[in-house]
Design an enzyme around this catalytic site. Structure first.
Site, PDB file in Angstrom:
ATOM      1  N   PHE A  28      88.512  97.803  22.231  1.00 35.81           N
ATOM      2  CA  PHE A  28      88.028  98.504  23.421  1.00 35.81           C
ATOM      3  C   PHE A  28      88.096  97.619  24.658  1.00 35.81           C
ATOM      4  O   PHE A  28      88.723  97.950  25.674  1.00 35.81           O
ATOM      5  CB  PHE A  28      86.593  98.983  23.165  1.00 35.81           C
ATOM      6  CG  PHE A  28      85.868  99.485  24.379  1.00 35.81           C
ATOM      7  CD1 PHE A  28      86.441 100.450  25.197  1.00 35.81           C
ATOM      8  CD2 PHE A  28      84.610  98.998  24.702  1.00 35.81           C
ATOM      9  CE1 PHE A  28      85.778 100.917  26.327  1.00 35.81           C
ATOM     10  CE2 PHE A  28      83.934  99.464  25.816  1.00 35.81           C
ATOM     11  CZ  PHE A  28      84.527 100.424  26.633  1.00 35.81           C
ATOM     12  N   PRO A  70      94.507  78.088  12.958  1.00 31.80           N
ATOM     13  CA  PRO A  70      94.879  77.987  14.369  1.00 31.80           C
ATOM     14  C   PRO A  70      96.352  77.692  14.640  1.00 31.80           C
ATOM     15  O   PRO A  70      96.788  77.749  15.794  1.00 31.80           O
ATOM     16  CB  PRO A  70      94.016  76.824  14.849  1.00 31.80           C
ATOM     17  CG  PRO A  70      93.873  75.941  13.647  1.00 31.80           C
ATOM     18  CD  PRO A  70      93.841  76.872  12.465  1.00 31.80           C
ATOM     19  N   ASN A 104      82.602  86.329  15.459  1.00 32.57           N
ATOM     20  CA  ASN A 104      82.071  85.858  16.736  1.00 32.57           C
ATOM     21  C   ASN A 104      81.868  84.344  16.809  1.00 32.57           C
ATOM     22  O   ASN A 104      81.697  83.812  17.915  1.00 32.57           O
ATOM     23  CB  ASN A 104      80.739  86.552  17.039  1.00 32.57           C
ATOM     24  CG  ASN A 104      80.886  88.056  17.143  1.00 32.57           C
ATOM     25  OD1 ASN A 104      81.931  88.562  17.553  1.00 32.57           O
ATOM     26  ND2 ASN A 104      79.849  88.782  16.754  1.00 32.57           N
ATOM     27  N   TYR A 154      73.449  89.965  16.012  1.00 30.92           N
ATOM     28  CA  TYR A 154      74.646  90.066  16.843  1.00 30.92           C
ATOM     29  C   TYR A 154      74.554  89.092  18.018  1.00 30.92           C
ATOM     30  O   TYR A 154      75.496  88.328  18.293  1.00 30.92           O
ATOM     31  CB  TYR A 154      74.810  91.496  17.355  1.00 30.92           C
ATOM     32  CG  TYR A 154      75.835  91.622  18.457  1.00 30.92           C
ATOM     33  CD1 TYR A 154      77.191  91.534  18.176  1.00 30.92           C
ATOM     34  CD2 TYR A 154      75.436  91.820  19.783  1.00 30.92           C
ATOM     35  CE1 TYR A 154      78.134  91.637  19.188  1.00 30.92           C
ATOM     36  CE2 TYR A 154      76.375  91.926  20.796  1.00 30.92           C
ATOM     37  CZ  TYR A 154      77.724  91.835  20.497  1.00 30.92           C
ATOM     38  OH  TYR A 154      78.648  91.926  21.496  1.00 30.92           O
ATOM     39  N   LYS A 158      77.053  85.807  18.809  1.00 29.86           N
ATOM     40  CA  LYS A 158      77.769  85.663  20.076  1.00 29.86           C
ATOM     41  C   LYS A 158      77.359  84.382  20.795  1.00 29.86           C
ATOM     42  O   LYS A 158      78.191  83.707  21.412  1.00 29.86           O
ATOM     43  CB  LYS A 158      77.505  86.876  20.963  1.00 29.86           C
ATOM     44  CG  LYS A 158      78.104  88.182  20.462  1.00 29.86           C
ATOM     45  CD  LYS A 158      79.620  88.158  20.456  1.00 29.86           C
ATOM     46  CE  LYS A 158      80.213  88.150  21.848  1.00 29.86           C
ATOM     47  NZ  LYS A 158      81.692  88.232  21.828  1.00 29.86           N
TER      48      LYS A 158
END
Length: 453
Positions: A28, A70, A104, A154, A158
């Protein structure tokens, strides 16, 4: 490494338009950020685990930083020399703490390792969340120096990612800026969010009364909602602002709106009749989250030269239009298909009940269907004589009519005879006729003797 899309000259490291790598470009926030970057003249290199619908002008590079490590991202940076890397990847409001930590926190660690290993140094724009802050009382704005003790898993996941980015900047390893975004609204709003759930329910088939039922947990809180297009313009500004290095910048509208008011705006944008039901079954946000939230955007104006320009009405209109387009294109229609299936099943049940009941005055009960079937066969085939008439054709039909007239004549005679027998007139008539015949015969013999041979 596989790149899908067009190639062009590398971007300049001085901040002029060039290539930008967008992690989570199919999500999104990533889709909106990529659209804003392209509108600003940048070439977009979209990085995601799986391909999805995106502009043909974007290059696509499939990559899973969590699983693959990575190295692939390091090679991409060395090959493409992007002016910036935007981290729009992550996991939002998952039920699993482990999944949120992977998306996250671990993903950010892999991203920083890739940047450390590359000789090319792009600007990193890391997208955090205002839920990293400690919830504040009503009326207290969230500023960049507000305490960071998140009330949710959450927010904690973050915060760990943002702290890793800021440490990397302090150590001189990364040129980065952290944008903490408030609650975004716009086209493609995830169905797991409050407004995404509302949009999905608005797409369901109306009830017989013409209204759509929207069922939500109690709408009690107030939030800072920002248009996803505005937030994406802040991302573009962060790729270029020299004074934002190593800073945290809040991105929001600067106002707090009651969530019910925003839901009502979305309902108004849909133009549908709605029965809104608030109950305690299930929650859109954890109960520990703040009931009031508003973001101070002063730093965004000063460091990025950015301010929000759009209101919630425009954002919810974009959300609703995109939701309708997704259903029309065959995607995002799970709720609508489920509602249609339930309605069709109810219609079939009603039809079966009407058939079982039959027309008004028809027999009902266990044997009603058998009797109706017999009546149906009788109506279909008719009496035996009629069937034979149709089988025999016109001549048989004329003969049958003559035979019928004879039958009716004999029937009338039988009726008259029966009536005489019942009244006694039949026997007296017979005796009278016998005496008449006897007198007639005696008169004929007398005339014969009188005339002679």
């Amino acid at each position: 490494m596989t790149l899908v899309g067009t190639q062009s000259v590398p971007g300049a490291p001085d901040g002029s338009p060039g290539r930008v790598v967008v992690l989570g470009a199919t999500g999104f926030v990533g889709r909106h950020a990529g659209a804003a970057l392209e509108a600003a003249g940048h070439e977009v290199i979209a990085v995601a685990r799986q391909a999805a619908k995106m502009p043909a002008s974007w290059q696509f590079c499939p990559m899973d930083l969590v699983k693959d490590g990575p190295d692939a991202l390091t090679r991409l940076i060395e090959a493409e020399h992007p002016v910036a890397v935007v981290n729009a990847a992550g996991v939002a409001w998952s039920s699993s703490v482990g999944v949120m930590r992977q998306g996250n926190q671990l993903l950010v660690d892999q991203l920083l390792a890739a940047l450390d290993a590359a000789s090319w140094r792009p600007r990193l724009v890391h997208l955090g969340s205002v839920h990293e802050y400690t919830p504040q009382p009503a009326g207290v704005l969230l500023a960049e120096d507000s305490p960071t003790r998140p009330a949710t898993d959450y927010g904690q996941s973050k915060l760990l990612g943002s702290q890793a980015v800021l440490r990397s900047v302090e150590e001189g390893r990364t040129n980065a800026v952290v944008l903490r975004l408030s609650n975004l609204i716009g086209a493609g709003t995830p169905p797991g969010s409050l407004l995404g759930r509302v949009a999905q329910q608005l797409l369901a088939r109306p009830e017989p009364g013409g209204a759509v039922t929207v069922q939500l947990s109690p709408l009690r809180s107030s939030r800072d909602f920002v248009d996803a297009k505005d937030a994406s313009e802040a991302v573009v500004a962060a790729t270029r602002a020299p004074g934002a290095r190593g800073r945290v910048v809040n991105i929001g509208s600067g106002t707090s709106l009651h969530v019910r008011a925003v839901v009502e705006r979305l309902i108004a944008a849909s133009g549908r009749r709605v029965r809104l039901v608030e109950d305690t079954g299930g929650t859109v946000r954890p109960a520990t989250d703040a009931d009031w939230m508003c973001v101070d955007v002063t730093a965004a104006r000063e460091l990025l030269g950015w301010s929000p320009r759009r209101g919630p009405e425009e954002a919810v209109r974009d959300l609703w239009k995109a939701a309708k387009r997704a259903v029309g294109a065959g995607g995002g229609g799970g709720v609508r298909r489920a509602a249609r299936t339930r309605a069709d099943a109810a219609g079939r049940s009603a039809t079966r009940r009407r058939r079982a009941a039959g027309p008004q005055g028809a027999p009902t009960g266990p044997k009603a269907s058998t009797r109706r079937a017999e009546d149906s066969r009788a109506r279909t085939w008719g009496p035996p004589r009629t069937a034979r008439v149709h089988e025999r054709g016109p001549r048989a039909h004329h003969s049958m009519q003559s035979q019928g007239r004879g039958d009716r004549t004999r029937t009338r005679g039988s009726r008259r005879t029966g009536a005489k027998a019942r009244t006694g007139h039949g026997d007296a008539g017979q005796r009278t006729r016998a005496r008449g015949r006897a007198r007639a015969g005696a008169g004929a013999r007398a005339r014969a003797r009188a005339h002679g041979p």
